[in-house]
Write a protein that holds these residues in place. Structure first.
Motif, short mmCIF file in Angstrom:
data_model
loop_
_atom_site.label_atom_id
_atom_site.label_comp_id
_atom_site.label_asym_id
_atom_site.label_seq_id
_atom_site.Cartn_x
_atom_site.Cartn_y
_atom_site.Cartn_z
N THR A 3 0.83 -1.19 0.00
CA THR A 3 0.00 0.00 0.00
C THR A 3 0.88 1.25 0.00
O THR A 3 2.02 1.21 0.46
N PHE A 4 0.33 2.33 -0.55
CA PHE A 4 1.01 3.62 -0.54
C PHE A 4 -0.01 4.69 -0.20
O PHE A 4 -1.08 4.75 -0.78
N ALA A 29 0.57 6.18 -8.40
CA ALA A 29 1.01 7.32 -7.59
C ALA A 29 1.49 8.46 -8.48
O ALA A 29 1.18 9.63 -8.22
N VAL A 30 2.23 8.13 -9.53
CA VAL A 30 2.70 9.16 -10.46
C VAL A 30 1.51 9.83 -11.14
O VAL A 30 1.46 11.06 -11.25
N HIS A 37 -1.95 16.98 -7.80
CA HIS A 37 -1.00 17.92 -7.23
C HIS A 37 -0.28 18.77 -8.27
O HIS A 37 0.58 19.56 -7.94
N GLY A 38 -0.65 18.59 -9.55
CA GLY A 38 -0.12 19.43 -10.61
C GLY A 38 1.35 19.22 -10.94
O GLY A 38 1.97 20.10 -11.55
N GLU A 39 1.90 18.09 -10.54
CA GLU A 39 3.30 17.81 -10.86
C GLU A 39 3.44 17.54 -12.35
O GLU A 39 2.75 16.70 -12.90
N THR A 40 4.33 18.25 -13.01
CA THR A 40 4.54 18.04 -14.44
C THR A 40 5.81 17.25 -14.71
O THR A 40 5.91 16.59 -15.74
N ILE A 41 6.75 17.31 -13.78
CA ILE A 41 8.00 16.55 -13.93
C ILE A 41 8.11 15.61 -12.74
O ILE A 41 8.10 16.04 -11.59
N GLN A 49 11.20 7.85 -3.54
CA GLN A 49 10.47 8.18 -2.31
C GLN A 49 9.15 7.43 -2.23
O GLN A 49 8.75 6.99 -1.14
N ILE A 50 8.49 7.26 -3.35
CA ILE A 50 7.25 6.47 -3.38
C ILE A 50 7.56 5.04 -2.95
O ILE A 50 6.88 4.47 -2.09
#
Length: 61
Positions: A3-4, A29-30, A37-41, A49-50
């Motif tokens: 789980t994450f 997760a990616v 969360h608006g992460e583009t990179i 870390q995941i």
């Protein structure tokens, strides 16, 4: 089963996922990081870390 919980990476986030496959968890997760969360990179360090924050899901037994 692993789980994450996103909150372990992004404080306050309640999203979580679980799967038998670590690769599937990383993929989900990616996708979540991009959409919620608006992460583009997504850097390799984030993927690590995941993986580090994945845990065995004892409730899946």
């Amino acid at each position: 089963m692993k789980t994450f919980h996103c909150g372990s990476l992004v404080p306050g986030c309640q999203w979580h996922t679980r799967s038998d496959s670590e690769a599937e968890i990383v993929s989900r997760a990616v996708d979540h990081l991009r959409e919620a969360h608006g992460e583009t990179i997504i850097r390799p360090s984030i993927v690590e870390q995941i993986k580090e924050r994945m845990a065995d899901d004892q409730s899946a037994a």
